[in-house]
Design an enzyme around this catalytic site. Structure first.
Site, mmCIF file in Angstrom:
data_model
loop_
_atom_site.group_PDB
_atom_site.id
_atom_site.type_symbol
_atom_site.label_atom_id
_atom_site.label_comp_id
_atom_site.label_asym_id
_atom_site.label_seq_id
_atom_site.Cartn_x
_atom_site.Cartn_y
_atom_site.Cartn_z
ATOM 1 N N ASP A 1 -133.136 -44.994 -77.216
ATOM 2 C CA ASP A 1 -132.751 -44.738 -75.839
ATOM 3 C C ASP A 1 -131.289 -44.298 -75.788
ATOM 4 O OD1 ASP A 1 -133.585 -45.224 -72.939
ATOM 5 O OD2 ASP A 1 -131.707 -46.345 -73.049
ATOM 6 N N GLU B 1 -133.053 -39.821 -77.310
ATOM 7 C CA GLU B 1 -132.528 -39.022 -76.213
ATOM 8 C C GLU B 1 -131.141 -38.521 -76.619
ATOM 9 O OE1 GLU B 1 -134.099 -40.744 -72.041
ATOM 10 O OE2 GLU B 1 -132.788 -42.133 -73.085
#
Ligand code: CA
Length: 656
Positions: free
Chosen positions: A345, A374
């Site tokens: 993340d 990400e």
């Protein structure tokens, strides 16, 4: 987690450098034995707290309430470590630590290295990990998957543990639990498979589960009525308790999660863990920050916590002891739980060096591991951009892919503008962004990079560096996005657009990624950010599989073709540049390309793929040769040397 914006940070770098110099004055402990080392005759506890002047261990009988049975002072060891060995069998007792810093004892904390805990992660637990292995665990084996650095073979299915089973239509008994997703042979009211058996039938290679480490937002004593995605970490090395049948006994959640993993493995599925090392749920009172105030987090020049996560803080992977923590944590999950991959993340918060150390370390243990994240942050970070694992630095990452927001928004329109459309919803000006995704964001002679929506140059070194997708848990799910941005379109038209979007994703180079349920047009009723919106919005309604079975069959067929044909999973940017050739002089709204399948070992010697982004049918002439239909949207047809593509449609032809 929710991406708010990407900000390029210029100011603050100098002051951050000063803060880093201070962090480098902390001693570094290189031993691999932080936390608890258990045996029936002795338990050794080690914590790292270099600024403490004393430290103590509190032992408890229960996981919540009551007074400590005993408090024991720890001894000071080397390099900031405090330790104690208790020569008795402490099995099943609970424990916390306190550190004395300045003039006061801290509140009680759970050691970040703890591996088991009771309800809500308030107290760690002494357990014998061997007792958490379900029957057959010793023989648990991940299904065969490509060897190192062939991440392009991955077809990833992103799923929330609770969403999978909580709806009445799931036919699953242990609703909302690890064990629910471990049930096989479950069916909806029409007798179609649900849960794990459905995922197996769909044919994906990996199941990516939203966070299942111990997170903060669901009260584990009230988990029937509470809901959260779980992007708010508390105990990184412990499974979340609300998905277990008994959060009070730390062994239960571990055993039930292992049961799920074993069942996935025996059904041909690999498991990817969504990890959120970029921030902690709490800031000042986080376990890390109580043990070593300020060390684990980045700070601004004024001493406040910087906040690239938009969740109150950001961790400092560029500080040695947090880098060490991250590496040991992922290694632990692979070794103890047989995890097959990680999704990081807000990976853009972490530094490149740490990410590459993680990749190198994990690939030595499990060469087939799948890694991606990400490549952005949620707001600005004081660590200079060039050091962080941002999308634009993707080529510097070793075998770690980034999500393509260029492709995602090229297909359906910006996730930040509800009305915006993409190529699949008729906004054919987005063609170049889609083509950029098709070549996996690499260097290709036929891409006009100036016309790509976000990135104006290639950013991957190889297709293994890219995750192509149309939707994920963040923002509107694809079906809702299409509906919200194209209110005039009929359900039939929107269905065609949805199928076209997934045809693009599943034929593109790079790895493919689907959000669970989107294969049968799952809806979240237009709710954009459903992280705490409960089951009513988030649960998967398995009756949609019956209702939208044609879409499901279409997407399943795309997955089968992808898995059967290496031409859609090329391994190098050079192969793609040489063997994927976009057709020229096409009507507007058509993207078409050929792949020289023979050159990349495919039994389909020549492949022709075309997408029609317009809503009206368009006819184009085929290259010379004898073409057979691999897969075609409804309403399209071949005649002699022409192919007529229905509005919002895709086709795959091949020559043998
Ligand atoms: Ca929890």
């Amino acid at each position: 987690m929710k991406k708010l914006m990407v900000i390029i940070l210029l100011i603050g770098a100098a002051s951050y450098a000063t803060a880093q110099n201070q962090s480098s004055s902390y001693p570094v402990y290189s031993g691999k034995d932080l936390g608890l080392t258990y045996s029936p005759t002795a338990a050794t506890f080690k914590i790292w707290a270099p600024t403490a002047t004393a430290a103590k261990l509190n032992l408890y009988k229960s996981d919540m309430g009551g007074n400590a049975i005993r408090s024991i002072n720890l001894s000071k060891g080397e390099n900031g470590v405090w330790y104690i060995t208790v020569t008795e069998n402490l099995k099943n007792s609970y424990y916390t630590f306190q550190v004395h810093i300045g003039n006061a004892w801290s509140e009680e904390v759970v050691d970040p290295y703890a591996k088991a805990c009771g309800t809500n992660g308030l107290r760690a637990q002494v357990i014998d990990l061997k007792e958490t292995n379900p029957i057959g665990w010793a023989g648990d084996k991940s299904p065969n998957f490509s060897s190192a650095n062939k991440q392009t073979d991955a077809i990833i299915y992103e799923l929330h543990v609770r969403d999978a089973s909580i709806h009445t239509s799931s036919g699953i008994k242990n609703k909302g639990k690890y064990l629910g997703l471990a049930e096989v042979g479950t069916k909806n009211s029409a007798g179609l498979t649900t849960g794990l058996s459905h995922i197996k039938e769909l044919g994906v290679t990996h199941v990516h589960l939203l966070p299942f480490y111990d997170y903060n937002s669901v009260d584990e004593t009230k988990s029937e009525v509470q809901y959260n995605w779980g992007y708010d970490p508390v105990n990184y090395n412990i499974p979340e308790g609300s998905y277990s049948t008994n959060p009070a006994d730390g062994k239960v959640r571990i055993k039930e999660l292992k049961e799920l993993i074993k069942t996935m493995h025996s059904n041909g599925l690999r498991i990817i863990m969504d990890v959120v090392y970029n921030h902690t749920a709490l800031t000042k009172n986080a376990n890390f920050n109580i043990l070593v105030p300020d060390y684990y987090y980045r700070k601004r020049a004024d001493g406040s916590f910087s906040d690239a996560s938009s969740c109150g803080n950001e961790t400092a992977s560029d500080n040695a002891m947090f880098q060490k923590f991250m590496i040991e944590s992922v290694v632990y999950w692979v070794n103890e739980y047989h995890i097959d991959g990680f999704r990081f993340d807000l990976m853009g918060i972490h530094d490149i060096e740490t990410m590459n150390l993680i990749s190198d370390t994990l690939r030595k243990i499990k060469p087939s591991i799948v890694l991606y994240g990400e490549g952005w942050t949620s707001s600005s970070s004081p660590l200079p951009d060039e050091k962080r694992a941002l999308k634009r630095n993707a080529a510097q990452l070793n075998g770690i892919a980034v999500f393509s927001d260029d492709m995602r928004d090229g297909i359906k329109g910006s996730v930040f503008n509800i009305n915006d459309r993409g190529f699949a919803t008729g906004q054919i000006e987005n063609s170049e962004s889609v083509k950029f995704g098709i070549v996996a964001a690499g260097k290709h002679p036929q891409i006009n990079y100036s016309k790509v929506n976000y990135s104006k140059e290639p950013y991957t070194a190889s297709p293994a560096g890219l995750i192509n997708y149309a939707d994920c848990h963040d923002n509107n799910i694809l079906w809702d996005k299409i509906e919200l941005s194209f209110k005039d379109a009929s359900v039939a038209e929107r269905t065609k657009m949805h199928e076209l979007a997934y045809a693009i994703v599943l034929t593109a180079q790079g790895a493919s990624f689907l959000h669970a349920g989107t294969e049968f047009l799952r809806t979240k009723n237009g709710v954009e950010n459903s992280f705490d919106k409960g089951d009513i919005v988030n649960s998967i309604n398995w009756d949609l599989k019956t209702q939208n079975n044609a879409s499901y069959t279409f997407i399943k067929s795309l997955i089968q073709i992808r898995r059967a044909h290496p031409a859609f999973r090329m391994q190098t940017a050079q192969q793609i540049a040489a063997h994927l050739n976009f057709e020229k002089n096409l009507p507007t709204g058509i993207i078409a390309y050929t792949i020289n399948g023979a050159a990349v070992g495919d039994r389909w010697k020549e492949i022709w793929v075309a997408y029609n982004g317009k809503q009206t049918p368009q006819t184009i002439s085929l290259p010379k040769g004898t073409w057979k239909v691999g897969l075609s949207s409804k309403g399209s047809s071949k005649s002699a040397n022409n192919y007529t593509l229905a509005g919002s449609s895709a086709v795959i032809l091949y020559g043998e």
